[in-house]
Scaffold this active site. Sequence first.
Site, PDB file in Angstrom:
ATOM      1  N   GLY A  20       0.829  -1.213   0.000  1.00  0.00           N
ATOM      2  CA  GLY A  20       0.000   0.000   0.000  1.00  0.00           C
ATOM      3  C   GLY A  20       0.855   1.251   0.000  1.00  0.00           C
ATOM      4  N   THR A 138       4.688   2.132   6.091  1.00  0.00           N
ATOM      5  CA  THR A 138       3.289   1.721   6.241  1.00  0.00           C
ATOM      6  C   THR A 138       2.530   2.771   7.044  1.00  0.00           C
ATOM      7  OG1 THR A 138       1.712   0.139   7.187  1.00  0.00           O
ATOM      8  CG2 THR A 138       3.832   0.238   8.270  1.00  0.00           C
ATOM      9  N   ASP A 140       0.029   1.878   8.654  1.00  0.00           N
ATOM     10  CA  ASP A 140      -0.505   1.093   9.782  1.00  0.00           C
ATOM     11  C   ASP A 140       0.405   1.163  11.017  1.00  0.00           C
ATOM     12  OD1 ASP A 140      -2.260   0.395   7.785  1.00  0.00           O
ATOM     13  OD2 ASP A 140      -1.492  -1.636   7.524  1.00  0.00           O
ATOM     14  N   ARG A 187     -25.063  14.174  16.877  1.00  0.00           N
ATOM     15  CA  ARG A 187     -24.929  12.779  16.460  1.00  0.00           C
ATOM     16  C   ARG A 187     -23.708  12.072  17.042  1.00  0.00           C
ATOM     17  NH1 ARG A 187     -26.238  13.803  10.114  1.00  0.00           N
ATOM     18  NH2 ARG A 187     -28.475  13.527  10.285  1.00  0.00           N
ATOM     19  N   MET A 194      -8.273   2.886   8.599  1.00  0.00           N
ATOM     20  CA  MET A 194      -7.428   1.778   8.120  1.00  0.00           C
ATOM     21  C   MET A 194      -6.402   1.380   9.191  1.00  0.00           C
ATOM     22  SD  MET A 194      -6.433   2.329   4.157  1.00  0.00           S
ATOM     23  CE  MET A 194      -7.563   1.934   2.844  1.00  0.00           C
ATOM     24  N   GLY A 195      -5.675   0.325   8.917  1.00  0.00           N
ATOM     25  CA  GLY A 195      -4.650  -0.106   9.871  1.00  0.00           C
ATOM     26  C   GLY A 195      -4.551  -1.617   9.995  1.00  0.00           C
ATOM     27  N   GLU A 250     -10.619  -0.534  11.098  1.00  0.00           N
ATOM     28  CA  GLU A 250     -11.286  -1.364  10.085  1.00  0.00           C
ATOM     29  C   GLU A 250     -11.260  -2.845  10.450  1.00  0.00           C
ATOM     30  OE1 GLU A 250      -9.144  -1.098   6.372  1.00  0.00           O
ATOM     31  OE2 GLU A 250      -7.284  -1.832   7.238  1.00  0.00           O
TER      32      GLU A 250
HETATM   33  O1  F6P Z   1      -1.424  -1.741   4.782  1.00  0.00           O
HETATM   34  C1  F6P Z   1      -1.828  -0.493   4.372  1.00  0.00           C
HETATM   35  C2  F6P Z   1      -3.295  -0.450   4.082  1.00  0.00           C
HETATM   36  O2  F6P Z   1      -3.648   0.880   3.760  1.00  0.00           O
HETATM   37  C3  F6P Z   1      -4.201  -0.983   5.186  1.00  0.00           C
HETATM   38  O3  F6P Z   1      -4.407  -0.050   6.212  1.00  0.00           O
HETATM   39  C4  F6P Z   1      -5.430  -1.349   4.415  1.00  0.00           C
HETATM   40  O4  F6P Z   1      -6.161  -2.352   5.062  1.00  0.00           O
HETATM   41  C5  F6P Z   1      -4.877  -1.857   3.122  1.00  0.00           C
HETATM   42  O5  F6P Z   1      -3.596  -1.262   2.963  1.00  0.00           O
HETATM   43  C6  F6P Z   1      -5.709  -1.547   1.913  1.00  0.00           C
HETATM   44  O6  F6P Z   1      -5.139  -2.161   0.822  1.00  0.00           O
HETATM   45  P1  F6P Z   1      -5.478  -1.853  -0.703  1.00  0.00           P
HETATM   46  O7  F6P Z   1      -4.683  -0.662  -1.118  1.00  0.00           O
HETATM   47  O8  F6P Z   1      -5.037  -3.084  -1.410  1.00  0.00           O
HETATM   48  O9  F6P Z   1      -6.958  -1.623  -0.790  1.00  0.00           O
END
Ligand code: F6P
Length: 413
Positions: A20, A138, A140, A187, A194-195, A250
């Site tokens: 990613g 990353t 993450d 609300r 993500m992560g 996520e």
């Molecule tokens: O590992 C990095 C990341 O952005 C994660 O946080 C996410 O789950 C994943 O890549 C998404 O992957 P893709 O770009 O294949 O949709």
Amino acid sequence: MKSEHKLFKGKTLAILSGGGDTPAINSSIEAIRNRASMLGYKVYGIRHGWKGLLGDGDIIDLTNQPYDGWYGGTALRSSRTNPFPSKKNPENRVPQILKNLKRYNIDVLVTIGGDDTNGAAKRLYETEGIPVIGFPKTIDNDLKTLSMHNYNGSIIEAVLCPGFPSAAKAIADFTGKLKTTAESHSRIMILEVMGRDAGWLTGSALFGGAELALIPEFDMTKERKEFFFEIVKETYLRSPKKMLIIPVSEGVRWYDEKSGKVDVVYASSELDEYGHPRFGGISGIIASDISHRLGIEARAQITGYYARSGKCSQYDRRLTTTLADKVVDLLLREEYGQMPTMNKIVPYHELEEFNTSSIDMGAIGNKALSKPYYDINKFQFTDAYTHFLGNVLEHKHYQDFDYDFPVVVPDKD
Ligand code: F6P
């Protein structure tokens, strides 16, 4: 100065980025390219990760080319191509890779990636003797880089990975902005972050004004879900503006009443070449459960690729150059199979080369959020995590408008 005196004149170093993208990859490429050029290397870019070493190869020359390291993403492009056989692709691509490394006269390979890309590079180093150096990447922040965080005299094992600072800033900003719409409608906003299996990035919503959070490290069983609803209600009712933003990773594992199971929500059943599924959609389920259970309006918002998008942050810019300084050291010592890392978690002005070391690329592995950073009973990130993040984000990323207008009572009829 005459270039003949350069140490590695006549040698070629090639860079690739896999997995990613993050906003800090171009910054890493530029920093590595500049330093390798100064040593005398010709510097190539391999496009689309390992894929650029298959078939005829897809190689570009980066030597002396203008490069914008502030620009997000990766100009080398990326892919999740695995050189080794996997369930998705049983073909062994190593012979093609070896052939192209030879054809293009590549002497050293620098792989910008996470556990997967660098793990594959390390295997090539071990099995084929290819000189490789890894470079962390990353959003993450879940690589086991053994960077220590000194918090009030105690040492916590943490991570500081290029890409995370920019993504953390994006999530903090996003959360801070969401506040105004959440307030306007009283609300609860469930913000999906993500992560993958780690909650590091989710925690950055703290700096955008979030209080409660859910992370993948702790299962949301039937009992914990009930407890969570109570805490949500209590926190919402005591909030001055009757609103709440709850970031959820996520990869949160949430109890499903119908199946009676605790599981993640998948965006797709397809696995990539490293065996990873894609997560997505948990926020909608949690928002709907909260609305039904508490009778409070709740909405879901997926931050998704926003965290990975746009410009490199200042912190990341300096972090990547600091780690690239260590790459020079590894090249000079000809220490391959290693990846530069930070020793300590430090604020921006302390990002300097003497605070780096390197780890064996074969031992990178994944690092879940460290236990002292999350209070499982309060569903909250702790002060220790605020301190950790303070190094990277420095200040809160939201504004307050503390209005308390007097209520007008009509005249008696
Ligand atoms: O590992 C990095 C990341 O952005 C994660 O946080 C996410 O789950 C994943 O890549 C998404 O992957 P893709 O770009 O294949 O949709």
